[in-house]
Design a protein around this motif. Structure first.
Motif, PDB file in Angstrom:
ATOM      1  N   VAL A  95      71.121  38.832  77.823  1.00 45.52           N
ATOM      2  CA  VAL A  95      70.229  39.402  76.807  1.00 45.52           C
ATOM      3  C   VAL A  95      70.222  38.562  75.525  1.00 45.52           C
ATOM      4  O   VAL A  95      71.272  38.158  75.034  1.00 45.52           O
ATOM      5  CB  VAL A  95      70.698  40.840  76.464  1.00 45.52           C
ATOM      6  CG1 VAL A  95      70.001  41.374  75.224  1.00 45.52           C
ATOM      7  CG2 VAL A  95      70.452  41.764  77.654  1.00 45.52           C
ATOM      8  N   THR A  96      69.019  38.334  74.989  1.00 43.02           N
ATOM      9  CA  THR A  96      68.885  37.726  73.662  1.00 43.02           C
ATOM     10  C   THR A  96      67.969  38.654  72.867  1.00 43.02           C
ATOM     11  O   THR A  96      66.888  39.027  73.357  1.00 43.02           O
ATOM     12  CB  THR A  96      68.238  36.326  73.763  1.00 43.02           C
ATOM     13  OG1 THR A  96      69.016  35.547  74.664  1.00 43.02           O
ATOM     14  CG2 THR A  96      68.170  35.650  72.413  1.00 43.02           C
ATOM     15  N   LEU A  97      68.400  39.033  71.660  1.00 45.51           N
ATOM     16  CA  LEU A  97      67.532  39.967  70.921  1.00 45.51           C
ATOM     17  C   LEU A  97      67.505  39.705  69.435  1.00 45.51           C
ATOM     18  O   LEU A  97      68.379  39.048  68.870  1.00 45.51           O
ATOM     19  CB  LEU A  97      67.918  41.426  71.198  1.00 45.51           C
ATOM     20  CG  LEU A  97      69.251  42.040  70.749  1.00 45.51           C
ATOM     21  CD1 LEU A  97      69.415  42.122  69.251  1.00 45.51           C
ATOM     22  CD2 LEU A  97      69.351  43.443  71.318  1.00 45.51           C
ATOM     23  N   ILE A  98      66.449  40.276  68.826  1.00 45.86           N
ATOM     24  CA  ILE A  98      66.343  40.328  67.361  1.00 45.86           C
ATOM     25  C   ILE A  98      66.198  41.792  66.987  1.00 45.86           C
ATOM     26  O   ILE A  98      65.661  42.601  67.765  1.00 45.86           O
ATOM     27  CB  ILE A  98      65.142  39.499  66.846  1.00 45.86           C
ATOM     28  CG1 ILE A  98      63.875  39.797  67.663  1.00 45.86           C
ATOM     29  CG2 ILE A  98      65.471  38.017  66.864  1.00 45.86           C
ATOM     30  CD1 ILE A  98      62.645  39.084  67.161  1.00 45.86           C
ATOM     31  N   HIS A  99      66.687  42.130  65.809  1.00 53.18           N
ATOM     32  CA  HIS A  99      66.774  43.540  65.430  1.00 53.18           C
ATOM     33  C   HIS A  99      66.420  43.699  63.962  1.00 53.18           C
ATOM     34  O   HIS A  99      66.866  42.936  63.116  1.00 53.18           O
ATOM     35  CB  HIS A  99      68.223  44.005  65.692  1.00 53.18           C
ATOM     36  CG  HIS A  99      68.565  45.359  65.160  1.00 53.18           C
ATOM     37  ND1 HIS A  99      69.811  45.652  64.655  1.00 53.18           N
ATOM     38  CD2 HIS A  99      67.837  46.500  65.056  1.00 53.18           C
ATOM     39  CE1 HIS A  99      69.853  46.914  64.275  1.00 53.18           C
ATOM     40  NE2 HIS A  99      68.659  47.452  64.491  1.00 53.18           N
ATOM     41  N   ASN A 100      65.648  44.713  63.664  1.00 55.69           N
ATOM     42  CA  ASN A 100      65.412  45.143  62.281  1.00 55.69           C
ATOM     43  C   ASN A 100      65.835  46.601  62.212  1.00 55.69           C
ATOM     44  O   ASN A 100      65.290  47.428  62.929  1.00 55.69           O
ATOM     45  CB  ASN A 100      63.916  44.988  61.943  1.00 55.69           C
ATOM     46  CG  ASN A 100      63.548  45.642  60.616  1.00 55.69           C
ATOM     47  OD1 ASN A 100      64.393  45.760  59.731  1.00 55.69           O
ATOM     48  ND2 ASN A 100      62.311  46.050  60.497  1.00 55.69           N
ATOM     49  N   GLY A 101      66.820  46.900  61.356  1.00 60.73           N
ATOM     50  CA  GLY A 101      67.283  48.286  61.244  1.00 60.73           C
ATOM     51  C   GLY A 101      68.798  48.319  61.179  1.00 60.73           C
ATOM     52  O   GLY A 101      69.442  47.295  60.904  1.00 60.73           O
ATOM     53  N   ILE A 102      69.368  49.470  61.423  1.00 58.22           N
ATOM     54  CA  ILE A 102      70.834  49.587  61.414  1.00 58.22           C
ATOM     55  C   ILE A 102      71.259  50.492  62.569  1.00 58.22           C
ATOM     56  O   ILE A 102      70.753  51.608  62.701  1.00 58.22           O
ATOM     57  CB  ILE A 102      71.340  50.195  60.082  1.00 58.22           C
ATOM     58  CG1 ILE A 102      71.166  49.199  58.937  1.00 58.22           C
ATOM     59  CG2 ILE A 102      72.816  50.582  60.199  1.00 58.22           C
ATOM     60  CD1 ILE A 102      71.653  49.705  57.595  1.00 58.22           C
ATOM     61  N   ALA A 157      64.095  48.221  65.364  1.00 59.23           N
ATOM     62  CA  ALA A 157      62.968  47.613  66.078  1.00 59.23           C
ATOM     63  C   ALA A 157      63.609  46.422  66.764  1.00 59.23           C
ATOM     64  O   ALA A 157      64.258  45.604  66.107  1.00 59.23           O
ATOM     65  CB  ALA A 157      61.883  47.168  65.109  1.00 59.23           C
ATOM     66  N   PHE A 158      63.483  46.366  68.075  1.00 63.62           N
ATOM     67  CA  PHE A 158      64.083  45.254  68.838  1.00 63.62           C
ATOM     68  C   PHE A 158      62.984  44.479  69.554  1.00 63.62           C
ATOM     69  O   PHE A 158      62.039  45.083  70.081  1.00 63.62           O
ATOM     70  CB  PHE A 158      64.982  45.775  69.977  1.00 63.62           C
ATOM     71  CG  PHE A 158      66.253  46.445  69.542  1.00 63.62           C
ATOM     72  CD1 PHE A 158      67.239  45.741  68.870  1.00 63.62           C
ATOM     73  CD2 PHE A 158      66.476  47.784  69.848  1.00 63.62           C
ATOM     74  CE1 PHE A 158      68.430  46.361  68.500  1.00 63.62           C
ATOM     75  CE2 PHE A 158      67.658  48.413  69.480  1.00 63.62           C
ATOM     76  CZ  PHE A 158      68.632  47.702  68.798  1.00 63.62           C
ATOM     77  N   CYS A 159      63.140  43.156  69.612  1.00 63.60           N
ATOM     78  CA  CYS A 159      62.415  42.351  70.590  1.00 63.60           C
ATOM     79  C   CYS A 159      63.497  41.701  71.439  1.00 63.60           C
ATOM     80  O   CYS A 159      64.453  41.114  70.906  1.00 63.60           O
ATOM     81  CB  CYS A 159      61.584  41.269  69.922  1.00 63.60           C
ATOM     82  SG  CYS A 159      60.147  41.917  69.069  1.00 63.60           S
ATOM     83  N   ILE A 172      61.016  47.698  71.527  1.00 62.36           N
ATOM     84  CA  ILE A 172      61.068  49.159  71.330  1.00 62.36           C
ATOM     85  C   ILE A 172      61.405  49.399  69.871  1.00 62.36           C
ATOM     86  O   ILE A 172      62.013  48.538  69.220  1.00 62.36           O
ATOM     87  CB  ILE A 172      62.121  49.821  72.254  1.00 62.36           C
ATOM     88  CG1 ILE A 172      62.038  51.347  72.155  1.00 62.36           C
ATOM     89  CG2 ILE A 172      63.539  49.326  71.954  1.00 62.36           C
ATOM     90  CD1 ILE A 172      62.736  52.100  73.273  1.00 62.36           C
ATOM     91  N   ARG A 173      60.998  50.553  69.352  1.00 61.10           N
ATOM     92  CA  ARG A 173      61.332  50.819  67.958  1.00 61.10           C
ATOM     93  C   ARG A 173      61.619  52.293  67.712  1.00 61.10           C
ATOM     94  O   ARG A 173      61.121  53.172  68.433  1.00 61.10           O
ATOM     95  CB  ARG A 173      60.207  50.348  67.034  1.00 61.10           C
ATOM     96  CG  ARG A 173      58.981  51.225  67.065  1.00 61.10           C
ATOM     97  CD  ARG A 173      57.907  50.701  66.150  1.00 61.10           C
ATOM     98  NE  ARG A 173      56.913  51.748  65.920  1.00 61.10           N
ATOM     99  CZ  ARG A 173      56.886  52.531  64.854  1.00 61.10           C
ATOM    100  NH1 ARG A 173      57.805  52.419  63.908  1.00 61.10           N
ATOM    101  NH2 ARG A 173      55.969  53.446  64.730  1.00 61.10           N
ATOM    102  N   ASN A 174      62.426  52.515  66.689  1.00 60.27           N
ATOM    103  CA  ASN A 174      62.693  53.863  66.208  1.00 60.27           C
ATOM    104  C   ASN A 174      62.877  53.725  64.702  1.00 60.27           C
ATOM    105  O   ASN A 174      63.857  53.158  64.238  1.00 60.27           O
ATOM    106  CB  ASN A 174      63.982  54.407  66.851  1.00 60.27           C
ATOM    107  CG  ASN A 174      64.433  55.703  66.198  1.00 60.27           C
ATOM    108  OD1 ASN A 174      63.612  56.547  65.882  1.00 60.27           O
ATOM    109  ND2 ASN A 174      65.732  55.831  65.970  1.00 60.27           N
TER     110      ASN A 174
END
Ligand code: M6R
Length: 607
Positions: A95-102, A157-159, A172-174
């Protein structure tokens, strides 16, 4: 609060990602990174600092690398310091991901992973998310995401890219935003429309708790029960030029200059036959007819717009209005019922605390209306009704045009509410509406006061601390003047109700502490003069902002800025420009990056 982007298509993905990250940089600029599929698997390049640094690194190490699919991130650090290891994308297993949030429960998740012998290399909650998704992954990305997000509490929010699914991106996002579109060059998803506008004016907001699967040809969206859904398409009426500096040194200066047009676009569609009209916004009269109080809740500058709005609503309707800081309101166990209208104000429509305040209001049966600039944003979608401001994209961290259009929206709400309530005669409302219609040209005139303000700002360059003082509307404006100066010039300042100074704070006034005194309101002008004399006699350098008719004794202040003639109730629109310029020129004079002040980010999607 971090900008994220994913692209898969038939053109160079590195280019799309880097350009997109540049436009998203206002959301965070501590570090940046990209990951992309190549023939040899997933490559990652990271760099501490701004996107330009990352672009240089990509040019030097991967100029010839061919890739059509990748993800990118520009970071505003929350968990884990600013370092390359904490920079996104994060990689674990397949898995490789980017994340905005906590991810709030990352510590517990980390302990569970440790029990299986899995240790992160970074200090971030985001890497833990990558590890959890990897641990849920057999061969089906959607199943893995579905299983993993059940374990997460917090906003995200993940890609995500899965090593064995080259060419595909899952998202996906929350809570945190994600918008996406399909273009002839491929499909693209990002935190904000500014990263998509080069490719399309049409887009959709990824619904929360739905998984988007991007391939080079299309995007499929499924809910967590695997049902495929069709998203609602939206359209923006601004273009690339709006998301560029267009010859200005900074976005902030450009956005200051865009205010007349933004105000016109916000006001004109809501006026019909000289009266306020919300029919095209779909806001029914019943929203206002059956309430006995209003609570305005927002953060920062948007909250300051609420303070001015309260004044006008109470003045015209005599209905009590309180203004609450959203981060306080949400934990205060507020008294709410169906006779309460809660108005949330937000430029981005994504501010976590404002969104939580809105949800709380709804849960407790209050009616909700939001004043929002970004179409389709979470606050706009979740409110019962929305009055959009039409400022176009605001990129500078310091809010300028979004603030004055919020004021205009609040005035329109006050007028419409007064009409429905019958608290003010039609004639009087028409006069107010006519004044509001003059505001765009009034603000246009104000823009030329930069020549007077730049030299005054030079006097503030070495200041360590100063005060903004005012009464009534001018006190509300002082709050805005103060935040603007603080956030971009790093000079400590305080906004104070002028009459309150002598109850303690005046002990701080010396000849090293300038005072910016707002005195645009005739009703309290004489009182302001006394307050100005009080600080002047303690040695303060005074910069005074007064209305057109004000008679000001030359000995009263060191610098006087006079507004062009306008009804006092509309003076905030002019004084706001003066305050914006003071902040701007002081920050420029101190050699600071006006658009990207330290420690801040534009859209605060975490608590
Ligand atoms: O997007 P929002 O209007 O909800 O943002 C609220 C505040 O974070 C924002 O107004 C902030 O105070 C500005 N950077 C100030 O210039």
């Amino acid at each position: 609060m971090c900008g994220i982007i994913g692209f898969t298509g038939n053109i160079d993905a590195k280019e799309v990602l880097l350009q997109g990250l540049k436009s998203l940089e206002y959301r965070g600029y501590d570090s940046a990174g990209i990951s992309f599929f190549t023939e040899n698997g997933v490559n990652t390049i990271k760099s501490v600092g701004k996107v330009d640094g990352l672009a240089d690194k990509v040019a030097s190490v991967a100029a010839d690398v061919v890739t059509k699919c990748g993800i990118g991130h520009t970071r505003w650090a929350t968990h884990g310091g600013v370092s390359e290891v904490n920079c996104h994308p994060h990689h674990y297993g397949r898995v490789t991901l980017i994340h905005n949030g906590i991810i709030e429960n990352y510590k517990e998740l980390q302990e569970e992973l440790a029990a299986d012998g899995k240790e992160p290399v970074s200090q971030t909650d985001s890497e833990i998310a990558a590890m959890v998704i990897d641990s849920c992954y057999k061969n089906n990305p959607i199943k893995a995401i579905k299983k993993a997000v059940k374990k997460f509490t917090g906003a995200y929010a993940f890609c995500i890219m899965f090593e064995d699914h080259p060419g595909s991106i899952y998202a996906i996002r929350n809570g945190s935003p994600l918008v996406a579109t399909t273009t002839p060059s491929g499909t693209i998803i990002a935190s904000d429309m500014v990263a998509l506008i080069k490719y399309s004016k049409d887009y959709f907001v990824l619904p929360e708790h739905h998984i988007a699967h991007l391939t080079s040809k299309n995007i499929t969206i499924t809910d967590l029960d695997y049902n495929e859904i069709e998203p609602d398409m939206l359209h923006v009426n601004w273009d690339m030029a709006a998301a560029r500096k267009g010859g200005y040194d900074y976005f902030m200066l450009k956005e200051i200059h865009e205010q007349p047009e933004a105000l016109r676009n916000t006001i004109a569609p809501r006026i019909k036959d000289g009266m306020p009209d919300f029919s095209t916004d779909g806001i029914p009269d019943s929203l206002f007819s059956d309430i006995n109080r209003i609570i305005i809740t927002a953060c920062g500058t948007a909250m300051h717009a609420g303070l001015i709005g309260r004044n006008m609503i109470e003045k015209l309707t005599r209905v009590p209005v309180t203004v609450e800081i959203a981060s306080e309101f949400r934990y205060q166990d507020p008294i709410l019922d169906s006779k309460t209208l809660v108005i949330t104000i937000s430029q981005s429509g994504e501010t976590a605390d404002t969104l939580a305040a809105l949800r709380l209001a709804k849960e407790n049966g209050a009616k909700t209306l939001s004043v929002v600039n970004v179409k389709g944003s979470s606050i706009a979608r979740e409110s019962d009704y929305v009055l959009y401001t039409h400022a176009g994209p605001e990129i500078a961290v310091a809010s300028t045009k979004a603030y004055t259009v919020q004021l205009a929206a609040m005035y329109l709400i006050a007028f419409r509410f007064a009409v429905i309530r019958g608290s003010v005669s039609e004639d009087k409302i028409k006069k107010y509406v006519a004044e509001l219609e003059k505001v765009p040209s009034f603000v246009q005139k104000m823009l030329s006061c930069d020549k007077a303000i730049e030299p005054i700002s030079r006097k503030l360059l070495k200041t360590e601390s100063l005060f903004f003082i005012g009464r009534g509307l001018d006190y509300a404006l002082s709050c805005e003047g103060s935040i603007k100066l603080k956030e971009i010039s790093y000079i400590h300042s305080e906004a104070y109700a002028a009459g309150e100074l002598k109850h303690g704070t005046i002990s701080l006034i010396t000849d090293n502490v300038p005072v910016i005194a707002l005195a645009t309101q005739q009703k309290v002008f004489a009182k302001m003069i006394s307050n100005i004399r009080e600080v002047r006699s303690r040695g303060a350098m005074v910069i005074m902002i007064a209305g057109a008719d004000a008679e000001v004794d030359a000995s009263l202040c060191d610098h006087l800025i006079t507004l062009p003639p306008i009804d006092d109730a509309f003076a905030p629109f002019g004084a706001a420009i003066v305050l914006q310029y003071i902040a701007y020129y002081t920050a420029v004079g101190r050699g600071l990056n006006v658009d990207q002040p330290r420690n801040l980010a534009k859209s605060v999607t975490v608590e």
